[in-house]
Design an enzyme around this catalytic site. Sequence first.
Site, short mmCIF file in Angstrom:
data_model
loop_
_atom_site.label_atom_id
_atom_site.label_comp_id
_atom_site.label_asym_id
_atom_site.label_seq_id
_atom_site.Cartn_x
_atom_site.Cartn_y
_atom_site.Cartn_z
N TYR A 135 36.70 11.60 3.89
CA TYR A 135 36.48 12.75 4.78
C TYR A 135 35.02 13.19 4.59
O TYR A 135 34.70 13.89 3.63
CB TYR A 135 37.45 13.85 4.38
CG TYR A 135 37.59 15.01 5.32
CD1 TYR A 135 36.75 15.20 6.40
CD2 TYR A 135 38.58 15.95 5.10
CE1 TYR A 135 36.90 16.27 7.24
CE2 TYR A 135 38.75 17.03 5.93
CZ TYR A 135 37.90 17.19 7.00
OH TYR A 135 38.06 18.28 7.82
N LYS A 163 36.13 9.35 8.19
CA LYS A 163 36.09 10.38 9.24
C LYS A 163 34.69 10.95 9.20
O LYS A 163 34.31 11.62 8.23
CB LYS A 163 37.14 11.44 8.88
CG LYS A 163 37.21 12.69 9.71
CD LYS A 163 38.38 13.54 9.18
CE LYS A 163 38.64 14.83 9.92
NZ LYS A 163 37.56 15.79 9.86
#
Lengths: 296, 296
Positions: A135, A163
């Site tokens: 992330y 991401k």
Amino acid sequence: MKLFTGLSAFSITPADPSGHVDTAALARLLGRIAAAGADSIGLLGSTGAYAFLSRHERQRAVEAAMECVGGRIPVIVGVGALRTDEAQALARDARKAGANGLLLAPMSYTPLTEEEVFQHISAVAQAGELPLCIYNNPSTTRFTFTDDLLARLAAVPNIAAVKMPLPADGDFEGELRRLRSRTPDGFAIGYSGDWGAADALLAGCDAWYSVVAGLLPSEALALTRAANTRNTSEARRLDESFQPLWSLFKAFGSFRVMYAIADVLGLCEAAPPRPILPLPHRERTRVKDALDRILV
Amino acid sequence: MKLFTGLSAFSITPADPSGHVDTAALARLLGRIAAAGADSIGLLGSTGAYAFLSRHERQRAVEAAMECVGGRIPVIVGVGALRTDEAQALARDARKAGANGLLLAPMSYTPLTEEEVFQHISAVAQAGELPLCIYNNPSTTRFTFTDDLLARLAAVPNIAAVKMPLPADGDFEGELRRLRSRTPDGFAIGYSGDWGAADALLAGCDAWYSVVAGLLPSEALALTRAANTRNTSEARRLDESFQPLWSLFKAFGSFRVMYAIADVLGLCEAAPPRPILPLPHRERTRVKDALDRILV
């Protein structure tokens, strides 16, 4: 469909002022996402307030989610924590509860070095024994991943996706080409930052990690499918309908706005965890107007 | 001597890899600070790893501290947390354990607005019922206080001081004049960032919130007293002796270097909490050399 592709819908986590999760309200929100046909659920992401909830409450949320939608739609669980051992424990909790994948941001207080982030994420990926998505969210973690670090992490077992934040220069195609040349085949590269989703999807990214899809899953899915089928004009038209909402996201932060959307739509009455304040009441009209543009 | 003036020495919090505080080792470190005659102890500051310790372990640390040095030297306790209710609970814990003052940084995950920080700090000051120092530390919290916000907070009951980062332009006198014109008489303005301490003290600030004083309290106190008595040449000479250590602080972060100092001095063998990594072994020689310059 692979785990980290298509539309991943990030839910808020309704909780009372003391941080006790309202699992019934959460189940309702997740049921809507599954019914809409999104490709995955992002549970306990930044939008899901993971940083503000105790390990026990996070476990309750995962168990409620798996009971409600397990088997119908893959569930990716955010397991970030300031301590490595705590993030590892959260990853094990999520796996035991039946989660399908993990999401891990390098939360920090003391700013972290590259080597610290590498070891932290590797240690959690090993403990979790589930496919893990890195992330990369500098706006909350204040850590900036280099290509070198992403390439190094992409070679670690269980680390399957990243991401990404929207590229500062807007060059999605260049960034995707660059990152794909440094990561193994099948390593999935997706984007968050809802206002850049149309561009990211049209550029051929693997996934849209979407905040708005947590509450408007059908509408976000329509945009995703239009872009994925190269229906550019339809993707642009749908993105255009979201513009007033993107403006609110940028002005107030999507985290605050999402609670207002849930309230306006009558889905739940939760407030964000203090110190985060709800959207000022005078802005509710703007939220309603923005929703009217989308929900035609 | 007021609570937030002079030399405030910030201790590391020795703990095992699972975050269990070694209260015996902590008591030894705090006893040295009290014996050296520092003006206060900063317990569970950033250097004290507050962000990485559970509420229970933080309570154990405060209780051990008060048992060891309570009544001999004021103890200021860091009560920061991502949730307002948790920071309030930590403040009540500290007061019940006998702490003399509180220190509060606006820790954040979701970036906070000015109003959120105002309400957060005000709520903790009210719950704590102890003099509170605003911990203005953008390098860990990524929140930048405006003069307006500091002025507003300085008017709130119990909020008695601010711990400032070094001014980017190095103009301590200008900043002190500006902040004093906006805050009540008696509101104490101190600085952290050890390598700027000599300048800050010579410019007339109220306190040096010192990392190095946690392990070298006598040496930091000598610098403080020289500057406070306007013995500029002696203050400069002492600051000069610290320069190799300041270079290490800047290169590796004082948090990592402090554990190495404790090890080199044989004070305790603790490591920082993962994901924070200990200083590379090859740098230990530099730490030893830097200490040799100071401990003559």
